[in-house]
Enzyme design. Structure first.
Site, PDB file in Angstrom:
ATOM      1  N   HIS A  49      48.561  36.452  40.471  1.00 53.69           N
ATOM      2  CA  HIS A  49      47.150  36.085  40.706  1.00 53.69           C
ATOM      3  C   HIS A  49      46.930  34.576  40.509  1.00 53.69           C
ATOM      4  O   HIS A  49      46.161  34.143  39.658  1.00 53.69           O
ATOM      5  CB  HIS A  49      46.204  36.893  39.803  1.00 53.69           C
ATOM      6  CG  HIS A  49      44.827  37.035  40.381  1.00 53.69           C
ATOM      7  ND1 HIS A  49      44.055  38.148  40.225  1.00 53.69           N
ATOM      8  CD2 HIS A  49      44.069  36.173  41.136  1.00 53.69           C
ATOM      9  CE1 HIS A  49      42.888  37.982  40.840  1.00 53.69           C
ATOM     10  NE2 HIS A  49      42.876  36.779  41.402  1.00 53.69           N
ATOM     11  N   GLU A  77      46.202  44.330  36.168  1.00 54.65           N
ATOM     12  CA  GLU A  77      46.634  42.956  35.866  1.00 54.65           C
ATOM     13  C   GLU A  77      46.500  42.729  34.367  1.00 54.65           C
ATOM     14  O   GLU A  77      45.519  43.172  33.775  1.00 54.65           O
ATOM     15  CB  GLU A  77      45.790  41.947  36.655  1.00 54.65           C
ATOM     16  CG  GLU A  77      46.027  42.067  38.174  1.00 54.65           C
ATOM     17  CD  GLU A  77      45.403  40.936  38.993  1.00 54.65           C
ATOM     18  OE1 GLU A  77      44.732  40.069  38.399  1.00 54.65           O
ATOM     19  OE2 GLU A  77      45.605  40.908  40.205  1.00 54.65           O
ATOM     20  N   ARG A 120      42.068  41.384  47.052  1.00 51.17           N
ATOM     21  CA  ARG A 120      42.010  42.367  45.972  1.00 51.17           C
ATOM     22  C   ARG A 120      42.932  43.531  46.335  1.00 51.17           C
ATOM     23  O   ARG A 120      42.908  44.016  47.467  1.00 51.17           O
ATOM     24  CB  ARG A 120      40.580  42.897  45.762  1.00 51.17           C
ATOM     25  CG  ARG A 120      39.637  41.922  45.063  1.00 51.17           C
ATOM     26  CD  ARG A 120      40.022  41.681  43.608  1.00 51.17           C
ATOM     27  NE  ARG A 120      39.151  40.738  42.929  1.00 51.17           N
ATOM     28  CZ  ARG A 120      39.345  39.414  42.856  1.00 51.17           C
ATOM     29  NH1 ARG A 120      40.400  38.871  43.440  1.00 51.17           N
ATOM     30  NH2 ARG A 120      38.508  38.644  42.192  1.00 51.17           N
TER      31      ARG A 120
HETATM   32  N1  LIG Z   1      43.790  35.362  44.593  1.00 48.70           N
HETATM   33  C1  LIG Z   1      42.816  34.622  44.080  1.00 48.70           C
HETATM   34  O1  LIG Z   1      42.990  33.961  43.063  1.00 48.70           O
HETATM   35  C2  LIG Z   1      41.482  34.554  44.761  1.00 48.70           C
HETATM   36  C3  LIG Z   1      40.684  33.408  44.614  1.00 48.70           C
HETATM   37  C4  LIG Z   1      39.454  33.366  45.265  1.00 48.70           C
HETATM   38  C5  LIG Z   1      39.025  34.450  46.027  1.00 48.70           C
HETATM   39  N2  LIG Z   1      39.820  35.552  46.101  1.00 48.70           N
HETATM   40  C6  LIG Z   1      39.389  36.701  46.904  1.00 48.70           C
HETATM   41  O2  LIG Z   1      39.489  36.357  48.279  1.00 48.70           O
HETATM   42  C7  LIG Z   1      38.593  37.170  49.030  1.00 48.70           C
HETATM   43  C8  LIG Z   1      37.864  36.328  50.060  1.00 48.70           C
HETATM   44  O3  LIG Z   1      37.122  35.326  49.395  1.00 48.70           O
HETATM   45  P1  LIG Z   1      36.140  34.365  50.229  1.00 48.70           P
HETATM   46  O4  LIG Z   1      35.770  33.255  49.296  1.00 48.70           O
HETATM   47  O5  LIG Z   1      36.708  34.046  51.547  1.00 48.70           O
HETATM   48  O6  LIG Z   1      34.883  35.355  50.387  1.00 48.70           O
HETATM   49  P2  LIG Z   1      33.673  35.263  51.420  1.00 48.70           P
HETATM   50  O7  LIG Z   1      32.531  35.958  50.766  1.00 48.70           O
HETATM   51  O8  LIG Z   1      33.487  33.883  51.921  1.00 48.70           O
HETATM   52  O9  LIG Z   1      34.206  36.157  52.645  1.00 48.70           O
HETATM   53  C9  LIG Z   1      34.411  37.525  52.483  1.00 48.70           C
HETATM   54  C10 LIG Z   1      34.486  38.207  53.824  1.00 48.70           C
HETATM   55  O10 LIG Z   1      34.440  39.621  53.561  1.00 48.70           O
HETATM   56  C11 LIG Z   1      33.645  40.203  54.563  1.00 48.70           C
HETATM   57  N3  LIG Z   1      33.095  41.494  54.145  1.00 48.70           N
HETATM   58  C12 LIG Z   1      32.391  41.784  53.040  1.00 48.70           C
HETATM   59  N4  LIG Z   1      32.005  43.076  53.059  1.00 48.70           N
HETATM   60  C13 LIG Z   1      32.522  43.594  54.195  1.00 48.70           C
HETATM   61  C14 LIG Z   1      32.476  44.871  54.777  1.00 48.70           C
HETATM   62  N5  LIG Z   1      31.816  45.869  54.190  1.00 48.70           N
HETATM   63  N6  LIG Z   1      33.127  45.058  55.952  1.00 48.70           N
HETATM   64  C15 LIG Z   1      33.780  44.055  56.549  1.00 48.70           C
HETATM   65  N7  LIG Z   1      33.831  42.803  56.053  1.00 48.70           N
HETATM   66  C16 LIG Z   1      33.211  42.597  54.890  1.00 48.70           C
HETATM   67  C17 LIG Z   1      32.526  39.201  54.809  1.00 48.70           C
HETATM   68  O11 LIG Z   1      31.905  39.417  56.071  1.00 48.70           O
HETATM   69  C18 LIG Z   1      33.315  37.897  54.775  1.00 48.70           C
HETATM   70  O12 LIG Z   1      33.837  37.615  56.055  1.00 48.70           O
HETATM   71  C19 LIG Z   1      37.703  37.867  48.011  1.00 48.70           C
HETATM   72  O13 LIG Z   1      38.179  39.187  47.822  1.00 48.70           O
HETATM   73  C20 LIG Z   1      37.947  37.089  46.730  1.00 48.70           C
HETATM   74  O14 LIG Z   1      37.755  37.871  45.579  1.00 48.70           O
HETATM   75  C21 LIG Z   1      41.033  35.625  45.498  1.00 48.70           C
HETATM   76  O1  LIG Z   2      38.138  36.167  43.375  1.00 47.44           O
HETATM   77  C1  LIG Z   2      38.361  35.171  42.690  1.00 47.44           C
HETATM   78  O2  LIG Z   2      37.567  34.212  42.583  1.00 47.44           O
HETATM   79  C2  LIG Z   2      39.670  35.083  41.936  1.00 47.44           C
HETATM   80  O3  LIG Z   2      40.524  36.117  42.339  1.00 47.44           O
HETATM   81  C3  LIG Z   2      39.458  35.147  40.455  1.00 47.44           C
HETATM   82  O4  LIG Z   2      38.856  36.365  40.110  1.00 47.44           O
END
Ligand SMILES: NC(=O)c1ccc[n+]([C@@H]2O[C@H](COP(=O)([O-])OP(=O)(O)OC[C@H]3O[C@@H](n4cnc5c(N)ncnc54)[C@H](O)[C@@H]3O)[C@@H](O)[C@H]2O)c1
Ligand SMILES: O=C(O)[C@H](O)CO
Length: 231
Positions: free
Chosen positions: A195, A175, A146
């Site tokens: 994205h 976005e 993000r």
């Molecule tokens: N670009 C895209 O299209 C896309 C797609 C999917 C996910 N994402 C983003 O990717 C990121 C990671 O997703 P994920 O599925 O691995 O999530 P997840 O929930 O499996 O992991 C998130 C991590 O963030 C850490 N975290 C949360 N709060 C915290 C804090 N206060 N301090 C330190 N660490 C903290 C957690 O401990 C964990 O390790 C998210 O921001 C999600 O929105 C983006």
């Molecule tokens: O966090 C996610 O799952 C993607 O960025 C879509 O919002």
């Protein structure tokens, strides 16, 4: 009102992250775009690309995506350095990766930093301009999580002031990002994708299948995946 949530998969965003890391490291979009204008083996101000083997990849956030990225990096012969909360650091070490000694150490040591945190009040702007300033002159910052994890405007200011530093980003504070609302799009040292992490065939099939199953289950009086009831 009942709200049923969907299900996501870490695979497509993790692979997109890796595609960005590889593309940015070898300046692939710039070389390809120059070739489409008839210019052979030219990356302009970016110079030569470099391999990943032997570099240190810093991963902040060791959740579903971060853990996949660590394994990809290992397969490419990189050193993996993890930063995050204590349980994440412990898990990373149990899985054979290194934990950074401090946030400063993490940003100073990594050749590439990739952010894989959830955005919440505690993580908002957790990457400061000072953190980015600690990064090496030829470093790469990757953000597919993000935009708001990074202090507002800090990434642009760092890249503008230090043209040898690079970034690859998939997420923006506004976005869709446009040339009018996102200055990163105009920088040669920023590789920006719209994205795309979750924009992939298998992911869409998963999202829509679960959404339709949720609707059907609700209509049949057996709601599933409810997150809020009686709002
Ligand atoms: N670009 C895209 O299209 C896309 C797609 C999917 C996910 N994402 C983003 O990717 C990121 C990671 O997703 P994920 O599925 O691995 O999530 P997840 O929930 O499996 O992991 C998130 C991590 O963030 C850490 N975290 C949360 N709060 C915290 C804090 N206060 N301090 C330190 N660490 C903290 C957690 O401990 C964990 O390790 C998210 O921001 C999600 O929105 C983006
Ligand atoms: O966090 C996610 O799952 C993607 O960025 C879509 O919002």
């Amino acid at each position: 009102m009942a709200v049923a949530e969907g299900v996501g998969s870490p695979i497509a965003p993790a692979e997109l992250t890796w595609a960005l890391i590889m593309s940015a490291s070898r300046h692939l979009p710039t070389y390809a775009s120059n070739l489409s204008k008839g210019v052979w083996q030219q990356s302009g101000s970016l110079g030569l690309g470099r391999v990943l083997q032997g570099l240190t990849l810093g991963i902040w956030g060791y959740g579903k995506i971060g853990q996949r990225i660590a394994r990809y990096a290992e397969a490419f012969g990189m050193r993996v350095l993890v930063w995050g909360r204590e349980p994440s650091l412990q898990l990373a070490q149990e899985q054979g990766f290194e934990a950074a000694a401090s946030k400063d150490d993490f940003f100073k040591t990594a050749d590439i930093v990739s952010l894989h945190l959830r955005l919440n009040p505690a993580t908002m702007a957790c990457v400061t301009e000072q953190d980015l300033a600690l990064m090496k002159a030829d470093s790469l910052l990757v953000n597919t999580s993000r935009a708001e994890l990074i202090e507002d405007g800090a990434l642009y200011r760092q890249l503008k002031a230090h043209p040898t530093k690079r970034a690859a980003v998939d997420v923006f504070s506004h976005e869709p990002a446009t040339l009018d609302n996102e200055p990163l799009l105009a920088l040669p040292n920023a590789l920006c994708s719209p994205h795309l992490g979750y924009v992939e065939r298998n992911s869409y099939e998963l999202y829509f299948r679960i959404a339709f199953e949720n609707v059907l289950a609700f209509a049949q009086g057996q709601p599933q995946n409810l997150v809020h009831v009686d709002i």
